[in-house]
Scaffold this active site. Sequence first.
Site, PDB file in Angstrom:
ATOM      1  N   ASP A  24       0.900  -1.164   0.319  1.00 40.56           N
ATOM      2  CA  ASP A  24       0.016  -0.111  -0.247  1.00 40.56           C
ATOM      3  C   ASP A  24       1.086   1.343   0.113  1.00 40.56           C
ATOM      4  O   ASP A  24       1.486   1.775   1.084  1.00 40.56           O
ATOM      5  CB  ASP A  24      -0.826   0.063   1.174  1.00 40.56           C
ATOM      6  CG  ASP A  24      -1.947   1.186   1.612  1.00 40.56           C
ATOM      7  OD1 ASP A  24      -2.639   1.556   0.503  1.00 40.56           O
ATOM      8  OD2 ASP A  24      -1.071   1.949   2.086  1.00 40.56           O
ATOM      9  N   TYR A  55       3.072   9.621  -0.587  1.00 41.37           N
ATOM     10  CA  TYR A  55       3.858   9.359   0.466  1.00 41.37           C
ATOM     11  C   TYR A  55       4.907   9.195  -0.379  1.00 41.37           C
ATOM     12  O   TYR A  55       6.488   8.965   0.781  1.00 41.37           O
ATOM     13  CB  TYR A  55       3.366   7.929   0.219  1.00 41.37           C
ATOM     14  CG  TYR A  55       2.518   7.218   1.544  1.00 41.37           C
ATOM     15  CD1 TYR A  55       1.715   8.110   1.816  1.00 41.37           C
ATOM     16  CD2 TYR A  55       2.192   5.749   1.570  1.00 41.37           C
ATOM     17  CE1 TYR A  55       0.291   7.959   2.351  1.00 41.37           C
ATOM     18  CE2 TYR A  55       0.322   5.478   2.045  1.00 41.37           C
ATOM     19  CZ  TYR A  55       0.126   6.180   3.104  1.00 41.37           C
ATOM     20  OH  TYR A  55      -0.903   5.999   2.737  1.00 41.37           O
ATOM     21  N   LYS A  77      -2.565   6.006  -4.555  1.00 41.84           N
ATOM     22  CA  LYS A  77      -3.906   6.975  -4.704  1.00 41.84           C
ATOM     23  C   LYS A  77      -3.670   7.988  -5.252  1.00 41.84           C
ATOM     24  O   LYS A  77      -2.572   8.741  -5.451  1.00 41.84           O
ATOM     25  CB  LYS A  77      -3.922   6.951  -2.578  1.00 41.84           C
ATOM     26  CG  LYS A  77      -3.680   5.374  -1.890  1.00 41.84           C
ATOM     27  CD  LYS A  77      -3.349   6.244  -0.816  1.00 41.84           C
ATOM     28  CE  LYS A  77      -3.619   5.091   0.404  1.00 41.84           C
ATOM     29  NZ  LYS A  77      -2.014   4.717   0.815  1.00 41.84           N
ATOM     30  N   HIS A 118      -7.689   9.478  -1.890  1.00 39.87           N
ATOM     31  CA  HIS A 118      -6.447   9.677  -0.963  1.00 39.87           C
ATOM     32  C   HIS A 118      -7.597   9.281  -0.034  1.00 39.87           C
ATOM     33  O   HIS A 118      -7.568   9.533   1.492  1.00 39.87           O
ATOM     34  CB  HIS A 118      -5.065  10.239  -1.075  1.00 39.87           C
ATOM     35  CG  HIS A 118      -4.758   9.612   0.126  1.00 39.87           C
ATOM     36  ND1 HIS A 118      -3.164   9.603  -0.388  1.00 39.87           N
ATOM     37  CD2 HIS A 118      -4.344   9.093   1.005  1.00 39.87           C
ATOM     38  CE1 HIS A 118      -2.209   9.372   0.664  1.00 39.87           C
ATOM     39  NE2 HIS A 118      -3.162   8.883   1.725  1.00 39.87           N
TER      40      HIS A 118
END
Length: 326
Positions: free
Chosen positions: A48, A53, A82, A115
């Site tokens: 994930d 990120y 996302k 997200h």
Amino acid sequence: MVTTEKFITLNNGEKMPKCGLGLWKGGDSSDIEAAIDNALEAGYRLFDTAFFYQTENILGKSVNKWIGAGKGKREDLFIITKLPWNGMEPKLVEHFLNLSLKELNLTYIDLYLIHWPSAVKYTGDRNFFPVDSNQDIILDKTTDLEAIWKAMEDQVDAKRVKSIGVSNFTTSQIERIVKMARIQPTNNQVEVHAYFQQKELIKFCTDRGVSITAYSPLGGPWRKTFPGSTGDLPNCVNLLDDPVVKEIGEKYKKTSGQILLRYLLELGVAVVPKSSQAERLKQNIDIFDFEFDSDDLKKLEALENKESGRSNLVPKNMKGHPEAPF
């Protein structure tokens, strides 16, 4: 009977592993790459990540190295990424998805999520926190979730993604998408752990065929050391040290982490714990060979703190967005 099934079947028939590795940024690139390599060796197949990120390129390097070494095939893996909150315009959905595909060096994504339902103004691909002269985040209050969802559906049609879903969406937002969708959302990724169990949201989603993935399934104790971009954090209690959890762990000869993750499986959700330690990675996925008796289930249920148990917050003025979930 002990639950040994390791997959959730999504509403489109795709199978998603129940336990994966969360790749929220933290540590240097070599540490993250080592964690992914160790996870692959330990049997992880769900990873994930997110454009926000900034770990997609590291994941791509590791999985392509793994595939290139003949250790597995692309179809053995389930990759989640996302759409960032600075990409919340229909015209930007394909743009950001293509950026993620490039970072990952992959030809498709297994599950692509929105997200956040709220948005900031787009001022650049990696400017996630645009600010004005007062250092307040510049919100984009024109967010049209339904229009964005249609752009997400287009990505399925184009075979860039197999499944689409959402993250941090409320029941009312889920209901709006479900009612208008041509392609139904398959998953809602939200914070769920023993102190913040979200049973009402889980039931609401599963009743509508939307599976749940729990982020911060161990309570997010690492958030204490990362206060910058998530707003004013509460005093995040480390669930791993909870005396009830430790007592149950001793009974079943399992770590606190295994107890907490197993409990979430029994709530019917998938989990994506974050870890960089090789031994912890092995432990976190070794949660399919035991189950709780009714007394221990009640003890774990009683740890619920409702909204006060939430550890994930956003910048204060994000609450001024009309779609802000909390």
